[in-house]
Enzyme design. Structure first.
Site, PDB file in Angstrom:
ATOM      1  N   LYS A 168       8.358   9.874  44.963  1.00 34.09           N
ATOM      2  CA  LYS A 168       7.254   8.721  44.135  1.00 34.09           C
ATOM      3  C   LYS A 168       6.686  10.007  43.066  1.00 34.09           C
ATOM      4  O   LYS A 168       6.455   9.266  41.845  1.00 34.09           O
ATOM      5  CB  LYS A 168       6.018   9.232  45.471  1.00 34.09           C
ATOM      6  CG  LYS A 168       6.651   8.173  46.335  1.00 34.09           C
ATOM      7  CD  LYS A 168       7.046   7.190  45.819  1.00 34.09           C
ATOM      8  CE  LYS A 168       7.170   5.472  47.167  1.00 34.09           C
ATOM      9  NZ  LYS A 168       7.050   4.076  46.469  1.00 34.09           N
ATOM     10  N   TYR A 185       9.163  12.818  50.393  1.00 31.88           N
ATOM     11  CA  TYR A 185       8.250  12.044  49.711  1.00 31.88           C
ATOM     12  C   TYR A 185       7.584  11.631  48.530  1.00 31.88           C
ATOM     13  O   TYR A 185       7.774  10.874  47.206  1.00 31.88           O
ATOM     14  CB  TYR A 185       7.845  11.154  51.042  1.00 31.88           C
ATOM     15  CG  TYR A 185       6.833  10.038  50.547  1.00 31.88           C
ATOM     16  CD1 TYR A 185       7.056   8.875  50.852  1.00 31.88           C
ATOM     17  CD2 TYR A 185       5.173  10.152  49.959  1.00 31.88           C
ATOM     18  CE1 TYR A 185       5.855   7.732  50.420  1.00 31.88           C
ATOM     19  CE2 TYR A 185       4.874   9.215  49.465  1.00 31.88           C
ATOM     20  CZ  TYR A 185       5.176   7.882  49.851  1.00 31.88           C
ATOM     21  OH  TYR A 185       3.813   6.990  50.136  1.00 31.88           O
TER      22      TYR A 185
END
Length: 239
Positions: free
Chosen positions: A149, A145
């Site tokens: 991002k 993640y």
């Protein structure tokens, strides 16, 4: 002469946040097209994508279907709110799988949204991509993640540079939530303090305001969405 109706493409328009963004744009008298794996009945038009393992194939499909939809028209904003979450540190058995999923959900979609904007957005338009506040620092318990991002943040900065390929006078902004108040999050964390979660309606209204030129941040801005005791503040990341 009748006023021209503004147009927006919402990538991820059938998800929890995307559905609210679509409905709020429509309520503000925008023409709205949703791009997703599933159709959104609230949108004026839909681009339904195949669930493919090939980024190249999906990129070609996106461009072809958007061109077929718009024909000679262009849009005033492209909003990418596709994404997801997966945890896992370096010792996790599914580390590579989770990293692959995060890359597909956040990076594939953000890059394709940028390509759509380069070809189908008007001069002076707005491109919004979705990053994450957590990715401003290390994310040891959710490596995939954070990796994905952080890549979106870098993409935002690069697209804001001269010769990025976007139409002239375009603005590229990143929204960086912490936790969005979605049905899935409430189901997964039923005992959490929901007053610390950012309402989807706040995000949608803010994006529409920016799309209409109201207090639009400078290009390359990463805007944190920080909610405490039911109040959300927008906090730009210091450059």
């Amino acid at each position: 002469m009748a006023a021209t109706i503004p147009r927006v493409l919402v990538y991820g328009g059938k998800g929890a946040l995307g559905s609210v963004v679509v409905s709020h744009f429509k309520a503000r008298n925008w023409w709205v097209a949703s791009l997703d794996l599933f159709a959104n009945e609230d949108a004026h038009a839909n681009v339904v994508l195949s669930n493919t393992e090939s980024w190249t194939q999906q990129g070609g499909e996106v461009e072809e279907k958007v061109a077929e939809l718009l024909k000679e028209d262009k849009v005033d904003a492209v909003v990418c709110v596709a994404g997801g979450w997966a945890g896992g540190n370096a010792a996790a058995k599914n580390l590579v799988q989770s990293c692959d999923l995060m890359w597909k959900q956040s990076v594939w979609t953000s890059v394709m949204a940028a390509q759509i904007a380069s070809k189908f957005m008007n001069d002076g338009g707005l491109l919004v991509l979705t990053g994450a506040k957590a990715a401003l620092e290390g994310t040891p318990g959710m490596l995939g993640y954070g990796l994905a991002k952080a890549a979106v943040h870098q993409l935002i900065h690069s697209l804001s540079c001269p010769k990025s390929g976007l139409p002239s006078n375009s603005t590229v902004v990143g929204i960086l939530p912490i936790t969005l108040d979605t049905p899935a999050n409430r189901k997964a964390m039923p005992n959490a303090d929901f007053s610390q979660w950012t309402p989807l309606e706040f995000v949608a209204n803010q994006v529409i305001d920016w799309s209409e030129g109201k207090e639009r941040p400078a290009s390359s801005s990463l805007v944190q969405l920080i909610t405490a005791e039911g109040e959300t503040k927008m906090v730009p990341v210091d450059s």
